[in-house]
Design a protein around this motif. Structure first.
Motif, PDB file in Angstrom:
ATOM      1  N   ALA A  99       1.101   1.509  -8.328  1.00 12.05           N
ATOM      2  CA  ALA A  99       0.485   1.240  -7.033  1.00 12.05           C
ATOM      3  C   ALA A  99       0.059  -0.217  -6.910  1.00 12.05           C
ATOM      4  O   ALA A  99       0.187  -0.818  -5.837  1.00 12.05           O
ATOM      5  N   LEU A 100      -0.439  -0.800  -7.991  1.00  8.54           N
ATOM      6  CA  LEU A 100      -0.795  -2.226  -7.972  1.00  8.54           C
ATOM      7  C   LEU A 100       0.430  -3.075  -7.637  1.00  8.54           C
ATOM      8  O   LEU A 100       0.343  -4.055  -6.885  1.00  8.54           O
ATOM      9  N   GLY A 101       1.579  -2.692  -8.187  1.00  5.92           N
ATOM     10  CA  GLY A 101       2.805  -3.431  -7.906  1.00  5.92           C
ATOM     11  C   GLY A 101       3.331  -3.220  -6.505  1.00  5.92           C
ATOM     12  O   GLY A 101       4.119  -4.033  -6.010  1.00  5.92           O
ATOM     13  N   ALA A 102       2.899  -2.142  -5.839  1.00  2.07           N
ATOM     14  CA  ALA A 102       3.374  -1.824  -4.491  1.00  2.07           C
ATOM     15  C   ALA A 102       2.455  -2.335  -3.391  1.00  2.07           C
ATOM     16  O   ALA A 102       2.742  -2.125  -2.206  1.00  2.07           O
ATOM     17  N   LEU A 103       1.357  -2.972  -3.762  1.00  2.00           N
ATOM     18  CA  LEU A 103       0.448  -3.512  -2.747  1.00  2.00           C
ATOM     19  C   LEU A 103       1.152  -4.567  -1.907  1.00  2.00           C
ATOM     20  O   LEU A 103       2.043  -5.269  -2.397  1.00  2.00           O
ATOM     21  N   PRO A 104       0.780  -4.711  -0.653  1.00  2.00           N
ATOM     22  CA  PRO A 104       1.418  -5.726   0.198  1.00  2.00           C
ATOM     23  C   PRO A 104       1.231  -7.146  -0.358  1.00  2.00           C
ATOM     24  O   PRO A 104       0.297  -7.411  -1.117  1.00  2.00           O
ATOM     25  N   GLU A 105       2.116  -8.033   0.058  1.00  2.00           N
ATOM     26  CA  GLU A 105       2.095  -9.407  -0.452  1.00  2.00           C
ATOM     27  C   GLU A 105       0.790 -10.124  -0.128  1.00  2.00           C
ATOM     28  O   GLU A 105       0.362 -11.014  -0.868  1.00  2.00           O
ATOM     29  N   GLN A 106       0.148  -9.737   0.979  1.00  2.00           N
ATOM     30  CA  GLN A 106      -1.079 -10.447   1.354  1.00  2.00           C
ATOM     31  C   GLN A 106      -2.252 -10.134   0.440  1.00  2.00           C
ATOM     32  O   GLN A 106      -3.288 -10.798   0.503  1.00  2.00           O
ATOM     33  N   VAL A 107      -2.131  -9.121  -0.407  1.00  2.00           N
ATOM     34  CA  VAL A 107      -3.182  -8.837  -1.389  1.00  2.00           C
ATOM     35  C   VAL A 107      -2.977  -9.785  -2.564  1.00  2.00           C
ATOM     36  O   VAL A 107      -2.034  -9.640  -3.340  1.00  2.00           O
ATOM     37  N   ARG A 108      -3.872 -10.742  -2.689  1.00  2.00           N
ATOM     38  CA  ARG A 108      -3.697 -11.803  -3.671  1.00  2.00           C
ATOM     39  C   ARG A 108      -4.112 -11.360  -5.069  1.00  2.00           C
ATOM     40  O   ARG A 108      -4.757 -10.339  -5.245  1.00  2.00           O
ATOM     41  N   ALA A 109      -3.744 -12.170  -6.049  1.00  2.00           N
ATOM     42  CA  ALA A 109      -4.023 -11.831  -7.444  1.00  2.00           C
ATOM     43  C   ALA A 109      -5.515 -11.679  -7.716  1.00  2.00           C
ATOM     44  O   ALA A 109      -5.927 -10.839  -8.515  1.00  2.00           O
ATOM     45  N   ASP A 110      -6.341 -12.493  -7.055  1.00  2.00           N
ATOM     46  CA  ASP A 110      -7.780 -12.433  -7.316  1.00  2.00           C
ATOM     47  C   ASP A 110      -8.530 -11.567  -6.309  1.00  2.00           C
ATOM     48  O   ASP A 110      -9.765 -11.524  -6.320  1.00  2.00           O
ATOM     49  N   ASP A 111      -7.823 -10.868  -5.437  1.00  2.00           N
ATOM     50  CA  ASP A 111      -8.475  -9.949  -4.505  1.00  2.00           C
ATOM     51  C   ASP A 111      -8.914  -8.681  -5.231  1.00  2.00           C
ATOM     52  O   ASP A 111      -8.239  -8.203  -6.148  1.00  2.00           O
ATOM     53  N   PHE A 112     -10.034  -8.123  -4.773  1.00  2.00           N
ATOM     54  CA  PHE A 112     -10.509  -6.861  -5.330  1.00  2.00           C
ATOM     55  C   PHE A 112      -9.741  -5.689  -4.730  1.00  2.00           C
ATOM     56  O   PHE A 112      -9.371  -5.698  -3.549  1.00  2.00           O
ATOM     57  N   VAL A 113      -9.513  -4.675  -5.569  1.00  2.00           N
ATOM     58  CA  VAL A 113      -8.814  -3.458  -5.179  1.00  2.00           C
ATOM     59  C   VAL A 113      -9.641  -2.259  -5.636  1.00  2.00           C
ATOM     60  O   VAL A 113     -10.184  -2.260  -6.746  1.00  2.00           O
ATOM     61  N   LEU A 114      -9.735  -1.253  -4.789  1.00  2.00           N
ATOM     62  CA  LEU A 114     -10.429  -0.011  -5.134  1.00  2.00           C
ATOM     63  C   LEU A 114      -9.447   0.992  -5.746  1.00  2.00           C
ATOM     64  O   LEU A 114      -8.309   1.092  -5.297  1.00  2.00           O
ATOM     65  N   VAL A 115      -9.887   1.731  -6.748  1.00  2.00           N
ATOM     66  CA  VAL A 115      -9.110   2.851  -7.280  1.00  2.00           C
ATOM     67  C   VAL A 115      -9.986   4.095  -7.161  1.00  2.00           C
ATOM     68  O   VAL A 115     -11.117   4.127  -7.662  1.00  2.00           O
ATOM     69  N   HIS A 116      -9.451   5.118  -6.485  1.00  2.00           N
ATOM     70  CA  HIS A 116     -10.250   6.323  -6.203  1.00  2.00           C
ATOM     71  C   HIS A 116      -9.458   7.575  -6.536  1.00  2.00           C
ATOM     72  O   HIS A 116      -8.254   7.663  -6.284  1.00  2.00           O
ATOM     73  N   ASP A 117     -10.145   8.570  -7.098  1.00  2.00           N
ATOM     74  CA  ASP A 117      -9.510   9.843  -7.435  1.00  2.00           C
ATOM     75  C   ASP A 117      -9.133  10.618  -6.179  1.00  2.00           C
ATOM     76  O   ASP A 117      -9.949  10.760  -5.259  1.00  2.00           O
ATOM     77  N   ALA A 118      -7.928  11.169  -6.163  1.00  2.00           N
ATOM     78  CA  ALA A 118      -7.497  12.016  -5.047  1.00  2.00           C
ATOM     79  C   ALA A 118      -8.334  13.275  -4.962  1.00  2.00           C
ATOM     80  O   ALA A 118      -8.423  13.897  -3.895  1.00  2.00           O
ATOM     81  N   ALA A 119      -8.960  13.683  -6.076  1.00  2.00           N
ATOM     82  CA  ALA A 119      -9.747  14.915  -6.108  1.00  2.00           C
ATOM     83  C   ALA A 119     -11.243  14.656  -5.931  1.00  2.00           C
ATOM     84  O   ALA A 119     -12.062  15.514  -6.281  1.00  2.00           O
ATOM     85  N   ARG A 120     -11.611  13.496  -5.397  1.00  2.00           N
ATOM     86  CA  ARG A 120     -13.014  13.214  -5.037  1.00  2.00           C
ATOM     87  C   ARG A 120     -13.071  13.035  -3.514  1.00  2.00           C
ATOM     88  O   ARG A 120     -13.029  11.916  -3.010  1.00  2.00           O
TER      89      ARG A 120
END
Length: 247
Positions: A99-120
């Protein structure tokens, strides 16, 4: 304020989310993966995605699914925001990496990304806002967590109690977890190369010598693991609907 600074400010204020959902939830039971169990007319994963995408600071999400997932409804957007699908892996870490590799190009290397459980599915906006506010002010990031409140016992091989563990500095890790895109990618890749199966993203960061912040979250942000957990969420959702709360 110049138009350029307005654009930069808007970019800094928003994050993308990753939802690993390639697992089947064996402990829950049933032929259908638990993330697709219907709750109030929507699959469980829809509630989890809505909890993220309905927050104004989240601008899109990538869902990592099993390659042979036949239950995914094919959503390409939710709450007016883009929703991307990518094939996940056998492990949580592998799915997050995909999923990190599939993020859009505008999401830069130093941008924060959230990871969340599908079961929460019961994440609250107040908790998400607190995580974003504190985590984005830290060079590493942060996770939602809850202090351990129960007395902890250490069991022996025969099932008897060998001792009582101190709980004063113990926390239960929740999600979302918030890290910079490149730092998280490198941490997960390093764990994979070392043959270490990390159980959450913070563990991968810890292996790199980093110390994410703990942000206390609501106990209602629980993971659906058993049918009793599902019944609890159904109760909370019904109560929220009765009182006219958003969700």
């Amino acid at each position: 304020m110049s138009p350029g600074s307005l654009v930069a400010g808007a970019h800094a204020a928003q994050v993308w989310a990753i939802v690993p959902a390639a697992g089947r939830g064996q402990r829950f039971g049933g032929a259908m993966p638990k993330q697709y169990v219907d709750v109030a007319g929507r699959p469980l994963i829809a509630h989890a995605l809505h909890a993220l995408l309905s927050h104004p600071a989240v601008c899109g999400a990538v869902v990592a699914l099993a390659a042979d997932d036949a239950w995914w409804p094919g959503w390409s957007s939710m709450d007016g925001k883009p929703l991307l699908r990518v094939d996940g892996a056998d492990s949580r870490a592998g799915s997050v990496l995909a999923a990190l590799g599939a993020l859009p190009e505008q999401v830069r290397a130093d941008d924060f990304v959230l990871v969340h459980d599908a079961a929460r599915p019961n994440l609250g906006h107040a908790d998400l806002g607190a995580l974003l506010e504190r985590g984005r002010g830290d060079p590493v990031g942060a996770i939602l967590a809850a202090p351990v409140r129960d007395t902890l016992k250490r069991a022996g091989d025969d099932g008897g109690i060998d001792g009582t563990e101190p709980r004063e500095r113990l926390w239960r890790a929740l999600t979302p977890q918030l890290f910079r895109r490149l730092q998280l990618t490198r941490a997960l890749e390093a764990a994979r190369e070392a043959g270490v199966e990390v159980t959450d993203e913070a563990m991968a960061m810890e292996r790199q010598g980093m110390r994410p912040l703990l942000v206390e979250g609501d106990e209602d942000n629980f993971k659906i693991t058993t049918t009793s957990d599902l019944a609890r969420f159904e109760f909370l959702l019904a109560r929220r609907t009765l009182h006219g709360e958003n969700g």
